[in-house]
Design an enzyme around this catalytic site. Structure first.
Site, PDB file in Angstrom:
ATOM      1  N   HIS A 225       0.837  -1.206   0.000  1.00 35.82           N
ATOM      2  CA  HIS A 225       0.000   0.000   0.000  1.00 35.82           C
ATOM      3  C   HIS A 225       0.874   1.259   0.000  1.00 35.82           C
ATOM      4  O   HIS A 225       0.416   2.330  -0.403  1.00 35.82           O
ATOM      5  CB  HIS A 225      -0.906   0.016   1.234  1.00 35.82           C
ATOM      6  CG  HIS A 225      -2.015  -0.991   1.179  1.00 35.82           C
ATOM      7  ND1 HIS A 225      -1.867  -2.280   1.601  1.00 35.82           N
ATOM      8  CD2 HIS A 225      -3.292  -0.891   0.737  1.00 35.82           C
ATOM      9  CE1 HIS A 225      -3.003  -2.944   1.434  1.00 35.82           C
ATOM     10  NE2 HIS A 225      -3.885  -2.123   0.915  1.00 35.82           N
ATOM     11  N   ASP A 299      -4.393  -5.549  -8.395  1.00 32.66           N
ATOM     12  CA  ASP A 299      -4.652  -4.979  -7.080  1.00 32.66           C
ATOM     13  C   ASP A 299      -4.943  -3.499  -7.298  1.00 32.66           C
ATOM     14  O   ASP A 299      -4.768  -2.968  -8.409  1.00 32.66           O
ATOM     15  CB  ASP A 299      -3.447  -5.200  -6.158  1.00 32.66           C
ATOM     16  CG  ASP A 299      -3.838  -5.236  -4.679  1.00 32.66           C
ATOM     17  OD1 ASP A 299      -4.943  -4.744  -4.338  1.00 32.66           O
ATOM     18  OD2 ASP A 299      -3.059  -5.746  -3.863  1.00 32.66           O
TER      19      ASP A 299
END
Length: 986
Positions: A225, A299
């Site tokens: 992230h 993702d």
């Protein structure tokens, strides 16, 4: 086989064959021709630019303002989006948005959620399922399948189609900051097995599963992230470990995969071309080598693992060129589409390649049912999404996972309750539910220490705990951050170690499995994996053997606790606590009890009460109603003590008779005079024990002993005093003390009483319910055991059973506020009877008698009734002999329904009042004058306890009998019995 695949390739335009491993196409519907027709029709209705929209899914929220709603609406209409991924919000708000967005879309939208532990991961008002590592500890994979099935049902209720789960990463790095507890474990076959169950549960019920994070995010120490993690493992290692679950799932119909943002040099990715953007990973490895034909999702493209490398638009194009089908969380759809159009024009990617992916997406939409228009019904959606079955399944999943990691000297399950002085210490948070359920099994003193306590606080706590021999420490308020010691203070850890040097300590970790490694040197360690109401209720049940311990470690913890560790412990037969559905009962039906009790309180049939129901050894319903009085001084709680009245007969005196019988000390067909010699020469010496206990011995119904101490409305001089003294030691009521000789007087008057003049049948009598027989048996029992019955029962029954609130003379141990009052006695005591036995004869006996005097809670009563259902065994103690229990609880009389001591249902159901019409003939129990009842049905494994103080303030109030309240509730319980949700972890 090859021919069939080639034919399908020609017929179904999205199917591609590969040279190597060739699993089936998971996107094919059962009705392939109808699917192909729909795909062709929708595909041909769009221009090429419109088709590009199908490649994009953007983030949607139901907790944001109208500007967000308008922006998503614009993208749906203008950019022809393929789908949305929902994040935070609420189910009803999301339902309205789903209907709105679908109404705007020319082609039905794919709706997804990243819901690894169910929609509750993202939405308020929705129950959360256990995290995957918790599930990895459980041995029952069928439960994981059921979870997938239930999540699929929830998704369908909310109009969603794809769940980005399961996480199939093999978490081989304990310091992994982003996967960790989200993984099933560290062993590839465990991860594969659990993932398979989760996937099948969803896909068998119409929701697309998604395996992530390809090619494996389990051995990283960075979070994608925020950056691009680098994995240095060899290609051989990755194929053996990380890709193993993918191969297994793909071979069994996995429908979609999510590609992670990683740099894995051995697989051909590059520093500026992470796995999501790498053709070598997405196309060559996933599509060609593994033969995957399902949908491939990136993702989220806003994650720093790729967004730090390329701006929106460019990163989308690169992901598409790498071989991904769906671009997730695209941040600039118009720019992305423009760049893709440009790339097609320059020949970087062909229109045919894109069309093939669009067809795959449309085929998946058909499989998901999007060829049929539906709307989400928001009415009672919260209740529909998280229903009683959901809660029951979650309970089973957690119960299946709790792990007894270390168990020195087999302290778990905790036994010998009468020899233990127990305390609990909650570290990090209060743990109120944990404490409440510890109290179900024994007498605890509870302490709480908040974080960062100073040395003086630890020292004071150690001083407080000095006298306890058994301490349960709950470690709570933990985090998932290994860099911060999982939120555990070093001072807390040292405190626990010091306690272990002087006490028997059981440490329970309510948090991250890796965090339990901090406690690996402690002798007794239990791992609950998570902190919530479910685990706080279940752990005490495991500690005391009410439930089995079945969990094993899904990962290696520290240096000493290896994967697979965990003692497998059986239940020792204590009452557990469960949802009704897990025991084959219907919560909605049981809610009818609320109506009956509330109506009774409204009519002033009783100021309050408690109802408890246990099925198959599990308490499924325990609820208190109203207040202890009509003035509403205190609410009734499960801990409220009630005067049990004639339940004393079966919970004390009859228990003693069974105790003596099982040891061969009495025979029920012999006269009481053989055991109580002082009866010789009286009219009672020849009465047989069996006849006395079936109320067929010819004894009168009752003797108003108190009236013999009164002259008119006044007390006779010498019997009572307003102050306690050596001469007046017995408490009769507040401010009234009885003379020391009163019990002797009562016994003398009992001996002098006549037998009945009617009802004689040969050597016995017809049935007449009588308290008098219990006076005789009480005297006989104390003579035989050489000890007061209250002391014997406390030492040999109540304390070993963990019944720390049941007993005689409650004011010696409890504050009056914890006890429900009974009658305002206007004839004898001329005051409110509160904390003293209501029955006048028992009061004259000093508060301890064979027919009355016992106080307790519904839980206390239920434990003894459950012990009876278990043929005298409870908590690993065989208190009564099996044959004795059977003999006493079966019908004994030719003239009535009675057993020995125990009451039973009337054969004519229309004559039943305090027992349900649906109760079986094998049911046994008793009722009490104050408004109590306890029934056990061995045919159904059912215990029912009803406690009230209906005699407050006037014993002539007979409404609960007139309305047959106790029987009506009993019948509700029987009607609630249905079929069990799952046959797991009984």
């Amino acid at each position: 086989m090859v021919f069939l695949t080639l034919v399908s390739c020609l017929t179904i335009g999205w199917t591609v064959t590969v040279a190597g491993f060739n699993p089936p196409d998971p996107l094919l519907s059962l009705d392939q021709s109808a699917q192909q027709h729909w795909v062709d029709s929708v595909f041909n209705s769009m221009s090429f630019e419109e088709r590009l929209g199908q490649l994009f899914m953007v983030a949607a929220y139901s907790n944001r303002d109208h500007r967000h709603r308008e922006e998503i609406s614009r993208l749906v209409k203008e950019e022809k989006l393929g789908g949305l991924i929902f994040f935070q919000g609420g189910p009803v708000r999301q339902a309205h948005l789903v209907n709105h967005y679908q109404s705007l879309s020319q082609v039905p939208l794919f709706l997804a959620m990243d819901a690894e532990w169910g929609p509750g991961m993202r939405l308020d008002s929705v129950l959360q399922f256990p995290k995957q590592m918790t599930l990895g500890a459980g041995g029952n994979d069928r439960l994981v399948y059921e979870m997938g099935k239930e999540i699929a049902r929830q998704f369908k209720e909310m109009g969603m189609h794809i769940n980005f789960a399961p996480v199939v990463d093999v978490n081989s790095n304990p310091d992994n900051p982003v996967i960790g507890y989200r993984a099933f474990g560290e062993e590839k076959k465990l991860v594969s097995r659990k993932s398979m169950a989760y996937m099948r549960g969803m896909q068998d019920h119409g929701i697309m599963a998604n395996a992530k994070h390809f090619p494996g995010h389990g051995d990283t120490n960075l979070d994608s992230h925020y950056t691009t993690p680098v994995i240095h493992n060899s290609r051989e290692y990755i194929h053996d470990i990380d890709l193993y679950p993918y191969r297994e799932l793909i071979d069994n119909g996995l429908m979609s995969v999510m590609v992670a943002h990683l740099h894995v040099p051995s697989l051909g990715s590059e520093a500026r071309q992470p796995t999501t953007l790498s053709p070598k990973v997405v196309t060559e490895l996933l599509k060609d080598d593994l033969g995957f034909k399902g949908l491939i999702f990136t993702d989220a493209l806003n994650m720093k693992g790729v967004s730090n490398l390329y701006p929106p638009g460019e990163v989308d194009l690169m992901a598409l060129k790498a071989g991904n089908d769906v671009l997730l969380y695209a941040e600039d759809v118009p720019k992305s589409k423009a760049l893709i159009m440009k790339a097609v024009g320059s020949g970087e990617i062909s229109e045919d390649e894109i069309d093939l992916r669009v067809r795959k997406i449309l085929a998946a939409k058909y499989w998901a049912g999007l060829h049929r228009k539906t709307k989400v019904n928001p009415d009672k959606l919260v209740e529909r999404v998280s229903n009683f079955g959901t809660k029951a399944l979650i309970e089973q999943l957690y119960a299946n996972s709790i792990t007894v990691v270390k168990n020195a000297e087999s302290i778990v399950p905790i036994r010998n309750l009468d020899l233990r002085n127990m305390a609990s210490v909650s570290l990090g948070s209060r743990g109120e539910v944990f404490k409440e359920h510890l109290d179900k099994y024994g007498k605890f003193t509870h302490y709480t220490m908040r974080g960062a306590s100073g040395p003086a606080n630890y020292k004071a706590m150690e001083e407080n705990l000095k006298s306890y021999n058994t301490i349960v420490v709950g470690v709570m308020g933990m985090s998932n951050n290994p860099k911060r010691n999982f939120g555990v203070q070093a001072s807390d850890l040292e405190f626990i170690k010091r306690l272990n040097e002087k006490h028997n300590v059981i440490t329970v970790v309510f948090g991250n499995a890796y965090g339990a490694g901090l406690f690996q040197d402690l002798p007794n360690l239990v791992l609950a994996y998570e902190e919530n109401d479910f685990t706080e209720k279940l752990v005490p049940q495991v500690l005391f053997g009410a439930r089995p311990a079945t969990g094993t470690l899904p990962v290696t913890i520290g240096e000493k606790l290896l994967i697979g560790s965990g003692e497998q412990l059986s239940s020792v037969g204590r009452l557990a606590y469960s949802t009704p559905e897990n025991q084959g009962m219907d919560s909605r039906r049981l809610m009818e009890i609320d109506h009956l009790m509330e109506n009774a309180i409204r009519k002033k049939a009783t100021p309050g009460g408690t109802v408890l129901v246990a099925k198959n050894g599990h308490v499924v319903f325990e609820k208190s109603y109203g207040h202890v009085d009509y003035e509403k001084s205190n609410p009734v709680t499960p801990k409220t003590l009630f005067d049990l009245a004639s339940l004393t007969k079966v919970l004390s005196t009859t228990q003693m008779m069974m105790f003596l019988h099982g040891r061969g000390l009495i025979e029920m067909d012999r006269p009481i005079g053989d055991y109580l010699h002082e009866l010789q020469g009286t009219n009672k010496s020849h009465l047989k024990l069996g006849d006395i206990m079936t109320h067929e011995a010819g004894l009168v119904g009752w003797i108003p002993h108190y009236s013999l101490t009164m002259m008119g409305k006044e007390w006779k001089p010498g019997f009572y005093n307003t102050e306690k003294s050596e001469e007046f030691p017995y408490p009769i009521a507040d401010g009234i003390w009885g003379k020391r000789s009163l019990p002797d007087s009562v016994w003398h008057w009992t001996l002098q009483s006549d037998l009945r003049r009617t009802g004689k049948l040969g050597n016995s009598y017809t049935y007449l319910y009588s308290d008098v027989g219990m006076y005789l048996l009480h005297r006989m029992i104390e003579t035989m055991i050489g000890q007061p019955i209250n002391e014997f029962m406390r030492q040999n029954f109540y304390e070993p059973l963990g019944l720390n609130r049941m007993g005689y003379l409650p004011l010696e141990r409890f504050d009056k506020a914890q006890i429900a009052p009974t009658e305002v006695d206007r004839i004898f005591r001329r005051t409110l009877v509160h904390g003293h036995v209501h029955d006048p004869g028992a009061a004259l006996y000093g508060g301890v008698a064979g027919h009355a005097g016992l106080f307790g809670t519904a839980h206390d009563v239920a434990v003894i009734m459950q012990m009876m259902l278990q043929e005298g065994d409870y908590g690993g103690l065989q208190l009564l002999e099996e044959e004795t229990v059977s003999a006493f609880t079966e019908k004994k009389s030719l003239h009535s329904r009675r057993g020995w001591g125990w009451d039973k249902p009337e054969p004519d159901v229309e004559k039943r009042g305090a027992v349900g019409k649906l109760a079986s003939k094998n049911t046994f129990g008793h009722t009490g004058f104050t408004g109590t009842a306890a029934w056990a049905d061995p045919d159904q494994g059912l215990v029912y306890v009803f406690l009230s103080n209906r005699v407050y303030p006037d014993a002539s109030n007979n409404l609960i009998n007139k309305d047959k309240l106790r029987g009506a509730i009993h019948d509700v319980i029987y009607r609630s019995i249905s079929q069990p949700l799952l046959l797991a972890n009984k």
